[in-house]
Design a protein around this motif. Structure first.
Motif, PDB file in Angstrom:
ATOM      1  N   ASP A   1       0.809  -1.222   0.000  1.00  0.00           N
ATOM      2  CA  ASP A   1       0.000   0.000   0.000  1.00  0.00           C
ATOM      3  C   ASP A   1       0.841   1.270   0.000  1.00  0.00           C
ATOM      4  OD1 ASP A   1       1.051  -0.073   2.545  1.00  0.00           O
ATOM      5  OD2 ASP A   1      -0.880  -0.085   3.587  1.00  0.00           O
ATOM      6  N   SER A   2       2.151   1.141  -0.237  1.00  0.00           N
ATOM      7  CA  SER A   2       3.002   2.333  -0.243  1.00  0.00           C
ATOM      8  C   SER A   2       4.366   1.985  -0.836  1.00  0.00           C
ATOM      9  CB  SER A   2       3.198   2.879   1.178  1.00  0.00           C
ATOM     10  OG  SER A   2       3.951   1.954   1.956  1.00  0.00           O
ATOM     11  N   TRP A   3       5.118   3.033  -1.188  1.00  0.00           N
ATOM     12  CA  TRP A   3       6.481   2.833  -1.676  1.00  0.00           C
ATOM     13  C   TRP A   3       7.361   2.261  -0.569  1.00  0.00           C
ATOM     14  CZ3 TRP A   3       9.841   1.754  -5.065  1.00  0.00           C
ATOM     15  CH2 TRP A   3      11.188   2.080  -4.912  1.00  0.00           C
ATOM     16  N   ASN A   4       7.162   2.691   0.663  1.00  0.00           N
ATOM     17  CA  ASN A   4       7.962   2.162   1.767  1.00  0.00           C
ATOM     18  C   ASN A   4       7.732   0.663   1.952  1.00  0.00           C
ATOM     19  OD1 ASN A   4       9.225   4.575   2.418  1.00  0.00           O
ATOM     20  ND2 ASN A   4       7.635   5.203   3.852  1.00  0.00           N
ATOM     21  N   ALA A   5       6.498   0.209   1.730  1.00  0.00           N
ATOM     22  CA  ALA A   5       6.217  -1.225   1.811  1.00  0.00           C
ATOM     23  C   ALA A   5       6.964  -1.974   0.716  1.00  0.00           C
ATOM     24  CB  ALA A   5       4.717  -1.475   1.711  1.00  0.00           C
ATOM     25  N   PHE A   6       7.063  -1.386  -0.473  1.00  0.00           N
ATOM     26  CA  PHE A   6       7.836  -2.014  -1.550  1.00  0.00           C
ATOM     27  C   PHE A   6       9.316  -2.088  -1.161  1.00  0.00           C
ATOM     28  CE2 PHE A   6      10.495  -1.982  -5.292  1.00  0.00           C
ATOM     29  CZ  PHE A   6       9.890  -2.892  -6.133  1.00  0.00           C
ATOM     30  N   LEU A   7       9.857  -0.983  -0.650  1.00  0.00           N
ATOM     31  CA  LEU A   7      11.260  -0.953  -0.239  1.00  0.00           C
ATOM     32  C   LEU A   7      11.576  -2.067   0.755  1.00  0.00           C
ATOM     33  CD1 LEU A   7      12.210   2.809   0.335  1.00  0.00           C
ATOM     34  CD2 LEU A   7      13.265   1.222  -1.277  1.00  0.00           C
ATOM     35  N   ALA A   8      10.712  -2.244   1.714  1.00  0.00           N
ATOM     36  CA  ALA A   8      10.962  -3.230   2.766  1.00  0.00           C
ATOM     37  C   ALA A   8      10.969  -4.661   2.225  1.00  0.00           C
ATOM     38  CB  ALA A   8       9.918  -3.084   3.868  1.00  0.00           C
TER      39      ALA A   8
END
Length: 549
Positions: free
Chosen positions: A45-52
């Motif tokens: 649900d976010s770019w930070n979730a993709f990064l992780a």
């Protein structure tokens, strides 16, 4: 019927109308290579979730850029399906003392990188109060940049654009060879090489791996090495890689089969292929997947090849033999791209990466999927995701080609949607067509509205299966479908001054005679009048002579 055995008040719940709810339309599936992550489709649900889960930006593969711009343009939810790199496609790697440098993604492109360790041993005698520093430079051959574009691969063209767009400097690292410094990490000290507690990355690893577009580094030591281990050196990569299709899409797309809440498909690495025939076949593979799903609930947003001009791109879409700019021989394409389950956009965009303060050229489909999602949420799926408001690409800072009105006149009739830079309004998508040649399905908003209605009814009428096929059921179904379509009409999705002009629902004895019912069939005939975008606005101005007073 309940048994009433004693006097009193009894409470019974009576089932009311079965409300048909509209399905979601903007969750996007991104399929392609990432540097890490689970194999199964993963909802984020976010770019930070993709990064992780999946890692950072990498050169040569575009899923991270597509996902980043999807959320930047208003997207809310996405599935990421990590595809494997093709067999034999390895990442270029070189080891220097305690440091192992690896290209950020697999492929032959990494063989053109070089690494230099600057200012070690120290240029000045270390003082007792200052800690000496060194730097890591990522280099790219100036000779490659100076080659004629017609001799370059897609990635070589892109890295040349990256260097020129960002005004990067060249440096003579050896006596005879010039390199462009495409990334630089200064200010490192010997302390930055030390691993953290419990094997946590060193500061050098965290800094370079968190920011670099081109390389990843590993410190192969738990304690800092001796200073002599980092003597000045030019590190040239050398991977035993093979060329070919960069991503295995067949397996990745098959893993999408169980996902029922994704409506858009983006495969952002299709434009990285050098072979135009393979590019076209890969786009067709994604479209075929959308067409073959049961139920048919997905729509593909495709990227045009990076380096074609409008006339050649039109031939690419038509499946005609084409001679790319700078080439001498024609390429025979096998099939035209003709489907109402997909759309294609041209040209590519440049977006500004705030973490490195540099612009990067990327395919536009991820950002455009974000505009689809934002428009769906704010207005509705019936609104074309194009124009100066709903098609605005706020994440784009420039385009790889200037599309004039004349050029768009070449592209638009063949369903190639232009991205244009308009004075006052900025960069916007200025096309709203599918790849279809069917006049009734040439508009993206019409195709997606029909899919929205179909999928909402498909899921909302599941309760009808195995019910008694009689007049009572017909009346209930007619009522429920009418209520749902009235909501679509009221929201602005159907054309008509009154609801009877906008849609018609027929479920009675005329379309369900005894012969049909005896086979266990129930026919629900629905006609709808979708609204269509005002694509051509014609101002008809006539000079009028006013009568004298």
């Amino acid at each position: 019927m309940s048994n009433y055995l004693y006097p009193g008040i009894y409470i019974e719940e009576i089932r009311g109308p079965q409300q048909i709810s509209g399905v979601g339309t903007s969750t996007t599936a991104f399929v392609g290579w990432t540097e890490r992550g689970p194999d199964e489709p993963t909802l984020i649900d976010s770019w930070n979730a993709f990064l992780a889960k999946f890692g950072n930006f990498t050169w040569g593969y575009n899923v991270p850029f597509a996902v980043y711009n999807f959320f930047a343009e208003g997207g809310a939810y996405a599935y990421v399906v990590r595809a494997k790199a093709s067999d034999g496609l390895a990442a270029a790697t070189v080891v220097h003392a305690p440091l192992q440098f690896t290209a950020s993604s697999p492929g032959l492109w990494g063989n053109d990188l070089a690494i230099a360790i600057e200012n070690y041993p120290w240029e000045d005698t270390p003082s007792t109060t200052l800690t000496p520093t060194f730097g890591v430079r990522v280099l790219y051959s100036a000779a490659k940049v100076d080659q004629d574009d017609s001799k370059k691969t897609v990635l070589e063209r892109l890295i040349t654009r990256y260097i020129k767009n960002n005004n990067l400097d060249s440096a003579k690292i050896t006596r005879t060879v010039d390199y462009y410094v495409i990334e630089e990490f200064p200010g490192l000290t010997i302390k930055d090489l030390k691993k953290g507690a419990n094997g946590q990355p060193s500061s050098l690893e965290a800094k370079i791996n968190g920011q670099s577009l081109f390389i990843r580094v590993t410190v192969n030591a738990e304690t800092p090495p001796a200073p002599t281990a980092l003597a000045p050196a030019l590190l040239v990569t050398g991977a035993d890689s093979t060329s070919g299709t960069p991503v295995d899409y067949q397996d990745a797309l098959a893993r999408l089969d169980p996902i029922t809440d994704a409506s858009l498909l983006v495969m952002p690495d299709t434009g990285m292929l050098d072979d135009l025939k393979t590019q076209q076949a890969t786009i067709q593979q994604g479209i075929n997947y959308c067409e073959g799903r049961t139920p048919c609930d997905m729509f593909m947003i495709a990227d045009a090849p990076f380096w074609l001009d409008p006339p050649t791109l039109r031939s690419f879409k038509r499946g005609e033999p084409i001679t790319p700019p700078g080439a001498t021989a024609a390429i025979d394409l096998e099939n035209a791209l003709n489907s109402d389950r997909g759309a294609i956009y041209y040209p590519w965009i440049d977006f500004f990466n705030a973490s490195t303060a540099r612009s990067i050229t990327i395919p536009p489909a991820g950002a455009i999927a974000g505009t689809y999602a934002e428009t769906d949420s704010r207005v509705g799926v019936f609104k074309a995701p194009a124009g100066i408001r709903d098609g605005r690409l706020s994440s784009a800072v420039s385009l790889t080609a200037l599309v004039t009105e004349k050029a768009q006149g070449i592209l638009n009739p063949d369903g190639i949607n232009a991205i244009r830079s308009l004075p006052t309004y900025g960069i916007v998508t200025y096309g709203a067509r599918t790849l279809s040649t069917d006049p009734s399905l040439i508009y993206i908003s019409v195709r997606r509205l029909l899919t929205y209605i179909e999928m909402s009814l498909y899921r909302g009428l599941q309760w009808v299966v195995f019910e008694p096929n009689d007049q009572k059921l017909w009346g209930t179904v007619r009522r429920d479908v009418t209520v749902f379509l009235t909501q679509v009409w009221t929201a602005g999705g159907l054309f008509g001054a009154k609801d009877s002009d906008a849609f018609e629902v027929k479920v009675d004895a005329s379309n369900n005679p005894p012969a049909t019912r005896n086979q266990g069939l129930l026919y629900i005939d629905i006609k709808v009048a979708p609204v269509r975008p005002a694509e051509f606005v014609v101002l008809r101005i006539q000079q009028q002579t006013l009568p004298s007073a």
